[in-house]
Design a protein around this motif. Structure first.
Motif, PDB file in Angstrom:
ATOM      1  N   VAL A  18      -7.046   9.567   6.331  1.00  0.00           N
ATOM      2  CA  VAL A  18      -6.428  10.136   5.134  1.00  0.00           C
ATOM      3  C   VAL A  18      -6.454   9.096   4.024  1.00  0.00           C
ATOM      4  O   VAL A  18      -6.266   7.906   4.271  1.00  0.00           O
ATOM      5  CB  VAL A  18      -4.983  10.572   5.436  1.00  0.00           C
ATOM      6  CG1 VAL A  18      -4.263  11.017   4.173  1.00  0.00           C
ATOM      7  CG2 VAL A  18      -4.968  11.683   6.479  1.00  0.00           C
ATOM      8  N   ALA A  19      -6.711   9.555   2.810  1.00  0.00           N
ATOM      9  CA  ALA A  19      -6.750   8.664   1.645  1.00  0.00           C
ATOM     10  C   ALA A  19      -6.264   9.430   0.422  1.00  0.00           C
ATOM     11  O   ALA A  19      -6.063  10.651   0.472  1.00  0.00           O
ATOM     12  CB  ALA A  19      -8.167   8.154   1.419  1.00  0.00           C
ATOM     13  N   HIS A  20      -6.083   8.690  -0.656  1.00  0.00           N
ATOM     14  CA  HIS A  20      -5.729   9.290  -1.944  1.00  0.00           C
ATOM     15  C   HIS A  20      -6.789   8.883  -2.956  1.00  0.00           C
ATOM     16  O   HIS A  20      -7.264   7.737  -2.935  1.00  0.00           O
ATOM     17  CB  HIS A  20      -4.346   8.821  -2.397  1.00  0.00           C
ATOM     18  CG  HIS A  20      -3.262   9.344  -1.535  1.00  0.00           C
ATOM     19  ND1 HIS A  20      -2.804   8.675  -0.420  1.00  0.00           N
ATOM     20  CD2 HIS A  20      -2.571  10.502  -1.579  1.00  0.00           C
ATOM     21  CE1 HIS A  20      -1.864   9.386   0.168  1.00  0.00           C
ATOM     22  NE2 HIS A  20      -1.701  10.503  -0.518  1.00  0.00           N
ATOM     23  N   ILE A  21      -7.151   9.808  -3.819  1.00  0.00           N
ATOM     24  CA  ILE A  21      -8.163   9.525  -4.831  1.00  0.00           C
ATOM     25  C   ILE A  21      -7.582   8.579  -5.882  1.00  0.00           C
ATOM     26  O   ILE A  21      -6.529   8.852  -6.455  1.00  0.00           O
ATOM     27  CB  ILE A  21      -8.656  10.820  -5.495  1.00  0.00           C
ATOM     28  CG1 ILE A  21      -9.350  11.706  -4.454  1.00  0.00           C
ATOM     29  CG2 ILE A  21      -9.602  10.506  -6.657  1.00  0.00           C
ATOM     30  CD1 ILE A  21      -9.766  13.066  -4.974  1.00  0.00           C
ATOM     31  N   LEU A  22      -8.277   7.467  -6.099  1.00  0.00           N
ATOM     32  CA  LEU A  22      -7.889   6.510  -7.139  1.00  0.00           C
ATOM     33  C   LEU A  22      -8.524   6.878  -8.466  1.00  0.00           C
ATOM     34  O   LEU A  22      -7.874   6.858  -9.503  1.00  0.00           O
ATOM     35  CB  LEU A  22      -8.324   5.100  -6.758  1.00  0.00           C
ATOM     36  CG  LEU A  22      -7.558   4.415  -5.644  1.00  0.00           C
ATOM     37  CD1 LEU A  22      -8.194   3.077  -5.336  1.00  0.00           C
ATOM     38  CD2 LEU A  22      -6.115   4.233  -6.043  1.00  0.00           C
ATOM     39  N   VAL A  81     -16.526   8.925  -6.075  1.00  0.00           N
ATOM     40  CA  VAL A  81     -15.082   9.066  -5.918  1.00  0.00           C
ATOM     41  C   VAL A  81     -14.531   7.818  -5.228  1.00  0.00           C
ATOM     42  O   VAL A  81     -14.937   7.490  -4.116  1.00  0.00           O
ATOM     43  CB  VAL A  81     -14.729  10.322  -5.092  1.00  0.00           C
ATOM     44  CG1 VAL A  81     -13.224  10.468  -4.931  1.00  0.00           C
ATOM     45  CG2 VAL A  81     -15.326  11.579  -5.734  1.00  0.00           C
ATOM     46  N   SER A  82     -13.629   7.119  -5.879  1.00  0.00           N
ATOM     47  CA  SER A  82     -12.998   5.928  -5.309  1.00  0.00           C
ATOM     48  C   SER A  82     -11.668   6.334  -4.677  1.00  0.00           C
ATOM     49  O   SER A  82     -10.864   7.026  -5.312  1.00  0.00           O
ATOM     50  CB  SER A  82     -12.761   4.894  -6.400  1.00  0.00           C
ATOM     51  OG  SER A  82     -12.097   3.761  -5.877  1.00  0.00           O
ATOM     52  N   VAL A  83     -11.462   5.919  -3.422  1.00  0.00           N
ATOM     53  CA  VAL A  83     -10.251   6.311  -2.700  1.00  0.00           C
ATOM     54  C   VAL A  83      -9.517   5.089  -2.157  1.00  0.00           C
ATOM     55  O   VAL A  83     -10.087   4.019  -2.010  1.00  0.00           O
ATOM     56  CB  VAL A  83     -10.567   7.276  -1.531  1.00  0.00           C
ATOM     57  CG1 VAL A  83     -11.234   8.534  -2.037  1.00  0.00           C
ATOM     58  CG2 VAL A  83     -11.429   6.610  -0.463  1.00  0.00           C
ATOM     59  N   HIS A  84      -8.247   5.290  -1.862  1.00  0.00           N
ATOM     60  CA  HIS A  84      -7.428   4.266  -1.239  1.00  0.00           C
ATOM     61  C   HIS A  84      -6.896   4.859   0.064  1.00  0.00           C
ATOM     62  O   HIS A  84      -6.135   5.829   0.027  1.00  0.00           O
ATOM     63  CB  HIS A  84      -6.270   3.855  -2.148  1.00  0.00           C
ATOM     64  CG  HIS A  84      -5.551   2.665  -1.634  1.00  0.00           C
ATOM     65  ND1 HIS A  84      -4.526   2.730  -0.730  1.00  0.00           N
ATOM     66  CD2 HIS A  84      -5.746   1.333  -1.874  1.00  0.00           C
ATOM     67  CE1 HIS A  84      -4.111   1.510  -0.436  1.00  0.00           C
ATOM     68  NE2 HIS A  84      -4.839   0.648  -1.125  1.00  0.00           N
ATOM     69  N   PRO A  85      -7.326   4.314   1.218  1.00  0.00           N
ATOM     70  CA  PRO A  85      -6.852   4.840   2.498  1.00  0.00           C
ATOM     71  C   PRO A  85      -5.331   4.742   2.603  1.00  0.00           C
ATOM     72  O   PRO A  85      -4.723   3.758   2.164  1.00  0.00           O
ATOM     73  CB  PRO A  85      -7.515   3.936   3.534  1.00  0.00           C
ATOM     74  CG  PRO A  85      -8.724   3.393   2.838  1.00  0.00           C
ATOM     75  CD  PRO A  85      -8.288   3.238   1.397  1.00  0.00           C
ATOM     76  N   ALA A  86      -4.723   5.773   3.180  1.00  0.00           N
ATOM     77  CA  ALA A  86      -3.278   5.772   3.399  1.00  0.00           C
ATOM     78  C   ALA A  86      -2.958   4.802   4.527  1.00  0.00           C
ATOM     79  O   ALA A  86      -3.748   4.621   5.452  1.00  0.00           O
ATOM     80  CB  ALA A  86      -2.815   7.174   3.736  1.00  0.00           C
ATOM     81  N   SER A  87      -1.815   4.171   4.438  1.00  0.00           N
ATOM     82  CA  SER A  87      -1.434   3.216   5.485  1.00  0.00           C
ATOM     83  C   SER A  87      -0.822   3.916   6.672  1.00  0.00           C
ATOM     84  O   SER A  87      -0.506   5.065   6.653  1.00  0.00           O
ATOM     85  CB  SER A  87      -0.465   2.191   4.930  1.00  0.00           C
ATOM     86  OG  SER A  87       0.593   2.794   4.248  1.00  0.00           O
TER      87      SER A  87
END
Length: 87
Positions: A18-22, A81-87
């Motif tokens: 799971v990630a969120h779009i940056l 699309v740049s994403v940041h993985p959820a912790s």
């Protein structure tokens, strides 16, 4: 922050992560591709998950969960699309 939680392109997000779009580099996309992503709900802060990658060569398409939808996008589009993985 560990290296595994660093921002990365969506096409490199591990499966079932799971990630969120940056951000989305709209300039890398054709107008029709950008419009489709917007219509599918791709925007900063949106929660996504990579579900599946296609065949061995090129690994296209990539199946992505956006909210409750599952959509398929090409790897070249996902790379914008740049994403940041959820912790």
């Amino acid at each position: 922050m560990s290296a595994s939680l660093s921002p990365l392109p969506l096409d490199e997000l591990p499966l079932r992560r799971v990630a969120h779009i940056l951000s989305i580099d709209w300039s890398r996309l054709a107008a029709s591709e950008a419009r489709r992503l917007r219509e599918l709900g791709f925007d900063e802060g949106v929660r996504i998950e990579t579900l599946h990658r296609g065949g061995l060569f090129g690994r296209d398409p990539i199946a992505i969960r956006v909210g409750r939808m599952t959509v398929a996008i090409r790897r070249a589009v996902a790379a914008a699309v740049s994403v940041h993985p959820a912790s």
